[in-house]
Design a protein around this motif. Structure first.
Motif, PDB file in Angstrom:
ATOM      1  N   ARG A   4     -14.754  -2.197   3.174  1.00  0.00           N
ATOM      2  CA  ARG A   4     -14.004  -1.961   3.380  1.00  0.00           C
ATOM      3  C   ARG A   4     -12.681  -1.590   2.767  1.00  0.00           C
ATOM      4  O   ARG A   4     -13.275  -1.476   0.818  1.00  0.00           O
ATOM      5  N   GLU A   8       1.036  -1.476  -0.010  1.00  0.00           N
ATOM      6  CA  GLU A   8       0.117   0.361   0.282  1.00  0.00           C
ATOM      7  C   GLU A   8       0.943   1.246  -0.042  1.00  0.00           C
ATOM      8  O   GLU A   8       0.763   2.402  -0.673  1.00  0.00           O
ATOM      9  N   GLU A  54      -9.941   0.785   1.456  1.00  0.00           N
ATOM     10  CA  GLU A  54      -8.123   0.788   1.829  1.00  0.00           C
ATOM     11  C   GLU A  54      -7.449   2.226   0.789  1.00  0.00           C
ATOM     12  O   GLU A  54      -7.939   3.089   0.157  1.00  0.00           O
ATOM     13  N   PHE A  77     -11.711   4.403   6.262  1.00  0.00           N
ATOM     14  CA  PHE A  77     -10.445   3.629   6.973  1.00  0.00           C
ATOM     15  C   PHE A  77      -9.896   2.373   7.583  1.00  0.00           C
ATOM     16  O   PHE A  77      -9.807   1.805   7.593  1.00  0.00           O
TER      17      PHE A  77
END
Length: 590
Positions: free
Chosen positions: A319, A260, A321, A313
């Motif tokens: 979810r 990420e 991301e 988040f």
């Protein structure tokens, strides 16, 4: 609350000196180099004042506090990650390098030895001829290689740096500019000094002021989260605040794993490489957020983004991301760059976007960004035409409250992102646009003091006249050679100056178009001396819209009634040039 392990006084020489742990700007935080001429010159002036004060020998003038820095340190303090203070440490290193290079060019052996020592003590050192250098300050991935090549990789044998890395980002050019400024300042200071000994003494004094006299307070924190909190607190009170930096640091903090973080870095690399100026990145970030969430002021943008994204988040299901947000940001930046540079590849749309730039209609970009996310560029043409007419009728000519227009367009962008159809968005713009009667009345009285807007309006009318009459429009295409001409001059001769000069000089009825050379000839002349330039002009707006009405030959004076008459004529044409909604003919004003 942030945990602070230690806060201590440090001189510049201690921070970036050979006997201390290296300082490294981590890839998951901080911005690229950003100081321009103003900041660099201010820094130089401050150092010079400090040098003069230091010569007095008083204890109060022996040190110069330059501010706090924030580092993330390990338990044994074998390395230091720099979160705040990069601009000051980088600029200081650039100045030290300029001192080194100045000494390196001198014929004196002593000067060359000093240059080598500066390199080894404060910039980089090597354990052997073929070993890799250890850099005392390492920048982040955006500037690291260029900074090493241009500033740090100094050859002791030649007294030069390699300078083989070409600048590829605005920050690289700023590094070059800072070095050149320091080089010039040093040369000016040394010019009055006669001997090498005097020059070496002065350079040694400057070096000592930097490495022994500049004092920081280093705030050491154990984690990036603690460092971010300290960083935000410090920067919320000073000039160094950057929404772009803070958002990136926040995304790094919220990233779950290296993949990420790599996605965030990829997005930021696109921003840095795609925009020419840092200000454009700041503007894009706000417009990107407005396009999806509605209006938010620049000063509260970061806190708004942090608050809303933290909630998303941290939510388990569904979810959302960090990688998703980074991808959305990167994709939007590509479209935004195409919009602001008129680079969509669709000629009709790009010509309209050129009009946006001429008008300075930045408030429309969030809406265009929102529309471009859901629709092909070909479907932006009609709404862009409607936006131009709305902006011209409301703001440029109508001189109505521009903040109200901005609020409406920002809210409309949010509605489009939330599902409003393009046809409904177009209808809202049509409903907001002043009608023909109001527009004509506004146009008949409008002063247009901004030359860029006057040029746009006059060029648009000229293009319309040429299309209507079937006349080749090549003469309008060479826009760089076309100038706005004030028929009644901006600086008339005293005998011809109107008593209410300011009320008439910027009326649109008093402005026309001329090519550059004719404009220079006609400028500030009385009407009889302008006649030939006007008569031979290629522009229909200059030839045939009654310019001769502005001069009273019998009274040998300017005729204000003629300015009004001409502007009334232009107002009638303007209704056709900027119709409400989309342009039926699809004509585009260049």
């Amino acid at each position: 609350m942030a945990i602070i392990k230690h806060a201590a006084r440090q001189t510049l020489g201690q921070l970036i000196g050979a006997n201390n742990p290296p300082v490294e700007v981590p890839d998951d935080s901080q911005r690229q180099y950003a100081w321009g001429k103003r900041e660099v010159d201010t820094y130089w002036d401050d150092i010079q004042k400090f040098m003069r004060a230091r010569r007095t020998g008083t204890k109060a003038s022996s040190e110069y506090f330059i501010g706090p820095i924030v580092t993330i340190t390990d338990d044994k303090i074998t390395s230091r990650s720099l979160l705040d203070g990069q601009q000051r440490l980088t600029t200081s290193t650039i100045l030290i390098a300029a001192i080194r290079d100045t000494l390196g060019t001198m014929a004196s052996t002593e000067a060359r030895v000093m240059a080598n020592n500066i390199q080894r003590d404060y910039i980089a050192r090597k354990d052997g001829r073929h070993s890799q250098p250890q850099y005392f300050l390492t920048l982040s991935l955006f500037d690291r290689d260029f900074f090493k090549d241009f500033i740090q990789d100094w050859n002791e044998a030649t007294g030069k740096v390699a300078q083989t890395e070409l600048p590829s980002r605005p920050s690289h050019k700023l590094v070059q500019d800072a070095y050149s400024l320091f080089e010039g300042h040093i040369a000016s200071a040394l010019a009055p000094l006669i001997s090498d000994d005097e020059r070496i003494d002065w350079l040694e004094e400057l070096r000592d002021c930097l490495v022994k006299g500049l004092v920081f307070v280093e705030v050491q924190t154990p984690t990036s989260s603690d460092a971010n909190e300290v960083f935000e607190t410090i920067n919320s009170r000073g000039k160094d605040l950057s929404t772009v930096d803070l958002v990136r640091n926040f995304l790094m903090e919220k990233s779950r794993g290296d993949d990420e973080k790599a996605r965030v870095n990829s997005a930021w690399r696109s921003l840095l490489d795609g925009f020419e100026r840092r200000e454009d990145i700041e503007k894009f970030l706000r417009h990107f957020w407005v396009a999806g969430h509605g209006d938010v002021r620049s000063h509260s943008l970061y806190t708004t983004i942090r608050r809303e994204l933290t909630e998303r988040f941290d939510k388990e299901l569904p979810r959302y991301e960090v990688r998703t947000f980074a991808a959305e940001l990167q994709n939007a930046s590509g479209r935004y760059i195409e919009l602001i540079t008129s680079g969509t590849g669709l000629e009709a749309l790009d010509s309209l976007l050129d009009e946006f730039k001429s008008l300075g209609a930045d408030a429309a970009y969030p809406l265009l960004l929102a529309v471009s996310r859901k629709y092909d560029y070909s479907e932006l043409v009609r709404i862009t035409q409607a936006l131009i007419s709305y902006y011209v009728r409301w703001t440029v000519v109508g001189r109505r409250e521009s903040t109200l227009l901005e609020e409406k367009l920002f809210d409309l962008a949010k509605q489009v992102s939330s599902g409003l159809s393009l046809s409904d968005a177009l209808q809202q713009i049509i409903n907001w646009t002043p009608d023909d009667a109001a527009f004509q009345a506004d146009f008949e009285q409008a002063p247009i003091p901004r030359s860029t807007q006057a040029r746009y309006l006059l060029t648009a009318i000229e293009r319309h006249l040429r299309q209507r009459d079937g006349v080749d429009d090549v003469v309008v295409a060479g826009a760089s050679t076309v100038h706005v001409e004030h028929i009644y001059p901006q600086a008339p001769e005293a005998d011809y100056r109107l008593g209410d000069h300011g009320a008439w000089v910027n009326r649109l009825g008093n402005q026309t178009l001329l090519h550059g050379r004719k404009n220079r000839i006609a400028s500030n002349k009385a009407y009889p001396e302008k006649v030939e330039a006007y008569a031979s002009s290629s522009f229909l707006i200059t030839q045939g819209t009654g310019i001769n009405r502005l001069w009273d030959a019998d009274q040998d004076a300017w005729r204000t009634q003629g300015i009004e008459e001409r502007q009334i004529d232009l107002a009638k044409i303007a209704i056709e040039v900027w119709p409400i909604g989309a342009r039926d003919s699809g004509d585009v004003v260049a």
